[in-house]
Motif scaffolding. Structure first.
Motif, PDB file in Angstrom:
ATOM      1  N   THR A   1      -0.207  -4.282  -4.345  1.00  0.00           N
ATOM      2  CA  THR A   1      -1.598  -3.860  -4.214  1.00  0.00           C
ATOM      3  C   THR A   1      -1.713  -2.366  -4.479  1.00  0.00           C
ATOM      4  O   THR A   1      -0.712  -1.649  -4.575  1.00  0.00           O
ATOM      5  N   ALA A   2      -2.947  -1.893  -4.583  1.00  0.00           N
ATOM      6  CA  ALA A   2      -3.176  -0.467  -4.845  1.00  0.00           C
ATOM      7  C   ALA A   2      -2.592   0.406  -3.744  1.00  0.00           C
ATOM      8  O   ALA A   2      -2.238   1.575  -3.987  1.00  0.00           O
TER       9      ALA A   2
ATOM     10  N   ASP B   1       1.330   2.324  -3.860  1.00  0.00           N
ATOM     11  CA  ASP B   1       1.543   3.216  -4.999  1.00  0.00           C
ATOM     12  C   ASP B   1       2.963   3.761  -5.063  1.00  0.00           C
ATOM     13  O   ASP B   1       3.447   4.148  -6.129  1.00  0.00           O
TER      14      ASP B   1
END
Length: 287
Positions: A246-247, A250
């Motif tokens: 998911t974002a 990172d």
């Protein structure tokens, strides 16, 4: 249409594989993939029978199952491990019936998690059931070993069953619930368990060939070191695959792009009652 439980038998494990391959147009599985899928099915059928169901056409008596849902409960977290319907039975209410019964297994659970495909019909059902859809990325390709970063001084070593208490502690910190004996199934079916336990934090990762099957840590620094070590241990002949990013992960995107992996979007992490756990890369089978 009637439902019957999925039992902890070789025959039912084979039926689950058949539905999965038909629903997702998957080619015949290699021996090791079949064995891994069967371990997952039989583990959940034994531990979570109230959440594992076949849909069978009652006009055919003991006919071939048309769909399956496998779900689990772990310390207040409910997860959907598999949801599949044969193409000829799709659009006829089979999926809704299966999902409703799987969701009934979530009673009393404050949190829910599904590693979902990009099927729009499934995504609509999950959203209607109260799940937020978080788009996910997949990183794939060959690792440029000359570009592998250092692990930042975090020692990573091989783990075994003696580390399960540590792993459960990391699980509770990262996703709010321990995996318990799911770790035994993962250890049986993966090539390596990697563990880090330092003053900077703790974590673990399972590797199967070039695929990172699951990764959890109490800090981004430890998660990064575990991912770097997992990529470094990938056989040069294997393509690398890091999924369900998911974002919020990172740190994983940074590492994967640094070593030359390609990024693409692939499916969703559907969550209810929780934000995307981090640092965490879930397993589709055990979440």
């Amino acid at each position: 249409m009637i439902l019957r439980p999925v039992h902890d038998t070789a025959a039912d494990a084979s039926a689950v594989r058949s539905i999965y391959q038909s629903a997702f147009a998957v080619p015949p599985l290699a021996d090791r993939e079949r064995a891994r899928a069967d371990v997952r099915t039989r583990r959940l059928a034994a531990a979570d029978q109230g959440g594992c169901w076949f849909a069978v056409d009652d006009r055919e008596g003991d006919g071939e199952p048309l769909g399956v849902s496998l779900s689990l409960r772990r310390e207040g977290l409910w997860g959907l491990a598999l949801f599949a319907v044969r193409p000829e039975a799709q659009g006829k209410g089979v999926g809704r019936l299966l999902l409703d019964h799987a969701l009934a297994h979530s009673g009393g659970c404050l949190r829910g998690m599904i590693v979902a495909s990009d099927d729009p019909r499934a995504a609509r059902r999950y959203h209607a059931a109260g799940f937020r859809l978080h788009p996910t990325m997949a990183m794939a390709g060959s690792v440029d070993r000359t570009a592998l970063p250092a692990t930042g001084g975090i020692p990573v070593h091989l783990g075994d069953a003696t580390h399960f208490d540590l792993l459960d502690s990391v699980d509770r910190r990262s996703r709010g619930a321990a995996h318990g004996e799911d770790h035994l199934a993962l250890l049986r079916t993966c090539d390596e368990l990697l563990v880090a336990d330092t003053l900077a934090g703790s974590g673990y990762a399972y590797r199967l060939g070039g695929r990172v099957m699951m990764l959890a840590a109490t800090s981004r620094r430890v998660a990064t070191a575990l991912l770097i070590e997992a990529l470094a241990r990938t056989p040069e002949s294997d393509s690398t695959d890091v999924r369900t990013v998911t974002a919020e992960q990172d740190w994983a995107v940074d590492v994967c792009l640094a070593v030359g992996l390609s990024v693409s979007t692939r499916g969703y992490l559907a969550l209810r009652g929780m934000r995307p756990p981090t640092p965490y890369l879930p397993s589709g089978a055990y979440l």
